[in-house]
Design an enzyme around this catalytic site. Structure first.
Site, PDB file in Angstrom:
ATOM      1  N   SER A  99     -18.762  10.107 -13.052  1.00 47.09           N
ATOM      2  CA  SER A  99     -17.865   9.593 -12.006  1.00 47.09           C
ATOM      3  C   SER A  99     -16.879   8.590 -12.585  1.00 47.09           C
ATOM      4  O   SER A  99     -15.715   8.551 -12.182  1.00 47.09           O
ATOM      5  CB  SER A  99     -18.671   8.957 -10.866  1.00 47.09           C
ATOM      6  N   LYS A 100     -17.332   7.793 -13.525  1.00 45.59           N
ATOM      7  CA  LYS A 100     -16.456   6.775 -14.108  1.00 45.59           C
ATOM      8  C   LYS A 100     -15.482   7.371 -15.120  1.00 45.59           C
ATOM      9  O   LYS A 100     -14.371   6.864 -15.282  1.00 45.59           O
ATOM     10  CB  LYS A 100     -17.296   5.658 -14.731  1.00 45.59           C
TER      11      LYS A 100
ATOM     12  N   VAL B 251     -24.771  11.350 -14.156  1.00 44.97           N
ATOM     13  CA  VAL B 251     -23.994  11.495 -12.921  1.00 44.97           C
ATOM     14  C   VAL B 251     -23.043  10.308 -12.748  1.00 44.97           C
ATOM     15  O   VAL B 251     -21.839  10.468 -12.515  1.00 44.97           O
ATOM     16  CB  VAL B 251     -24.930  11.609 -11.700  1.00 44.97           C
ATOM     17  N   TYR B 252     -23.579   9.106 -12.897  1.00 44.10           N
ATOM     18  CA  TYR B 252     -22.761   7.898 -12.755  1.00 44.10           C
ATOM     19  C   TYR B 252     -21.660   7.873 -13.810  1.00 44.10           C
ATOM     20  O   TYR B 252     -20.486   7.620 -13.497  1.00 44.10           O
ATOM     21  CB  TYR B 252     -23.650   6.666 -12.888  1.00 44.10           C
ATOM     22  N   ALA B 253     -22.020   8.131 -15.066  1.00 44.42           N
ATOM     23  CA  ALA B 253     -21.033   8.093 -16.143  1.00 44.42           C
ATOM     24  C   ALA B 253     -19.916   9.098 -15.890  1.00 44.42           C
ATOM     25  O   ALA B 253     -18.733   8.802 -16.103  1.00 44.42           O
ATOM     26  CB  ALA B 253     -21.702   8.368 -17.485  1.00 44.42           C
TER      27      ALA B 253
END
Length: 244
Positions: free
Chosen positions: A158-159, A154-156
């Site tokens: 977004s980036k 999820v974080y990756a």
């Protein structure tokens, strides 16, 4: 431009500025002579950060997840410090671990702050910079934007979105004298690491695979102090041991 104070006379604004990379970036810019508006929703931590930096720092308490407050960023910054030269979109959240275990509300909140708020903040400051014919925008991305990191889908994601945004907006606005770039650090010693999988954090600590926030801030300052005809568009930085 003074060699000792290369940002003398500049006004900068940094989001997520009460801790971590944000406060380190604000400190570096203030030390270089800029007047810096530190933006965060944590009023107490923000006051402490500004006191530590000194007279060149001013607090702006904003909850960027509140649409009305988010939209007021530029006008409130201008009221505090005057015309804006530098904007560092740094605020972000982290969601790691297996996707099946993720809280949908946490996913929404993280994507809102990491992606939507970045886009809205840049949308907010761009007309001002275009009118002035100059400006610098730096976005805090992540090493996760360049590698499909299996423990943080999820974080990756977004980036990855943020990197696409930086790449495309830069090509739209360079004709206006505005530089847009991103920093993509590997694991940095900040509060975000509190949500890392315990085994990954232990592994990173044991191998020396962590970066200090001040080291990221040094790169931000390097980007900002290049001659106007040069854009440092993307910097990927990580501990040497991280790929072991």
């Amino acid at each position: 431009m003074s060699l000792q104070y290369p940002l003398q006379g500049k006004v900068a604004a940094v989001t997520g500025a009460a801790s971590g990379i944000g406060v380190a970036s604000a400190q570096a810019m203030a030390d270089a002579g800029a007047r810096v508006v530190l933006i965060d929703r944590d009023e107490a931590a923000l006051a402490k950060a500004c006191a530590a930096i000194g007279e060149r720092a001013s607090p702006l308490v904003l909850d960027l997840l509140d649409a009305k407050q988010c939209a007021s960023l530029l006008q409130r910054t201008l009221a505090i410090a005057g015309p804006l030269d530098i904007f560092h979109a740094n605020a972000g959240l982290y969601v790691g671990g297996d996707l099946v275990d993720a809280d949908p509300d946490a996913i929404d909140r993280m994507l809102q702050l990491n992606v939507n708020v970045v886009m809205k903040n840049v949308h907010n400051v761009l007309p001002h910079m275009i009118e002035r014919g100059t400006g610098d925008i730096i976005v805090t991305s992540s090493l996760a934007a360049h590698f499909p990191t299996p423990w943080e889908p999820v974080y990756a994601s977004s980036k990855w979105a943020v990197n696409c945004f930086v790449q495309t907006v830069r090509r739209q606005v360079f004709k206006h004298g505005i530089r847009v770039g991103s920093i993509s650090p590997g694991p940095v010693i900040t509060s975000l690491l509190a949500d890392w999988p315990a085994e990954k954090l232990a592994e990173a600590k044991a191998s020396g695979s962590l970066i200090e926030a001040s080291e990221v801030a040094e790169v931000v300052l390097f980007m900002l102090t290049r001659p106007r005809g040069m854009t440092i568009r993307d910097v990927v930085m990580m501990p040497t041991n991280f790929d072991l």
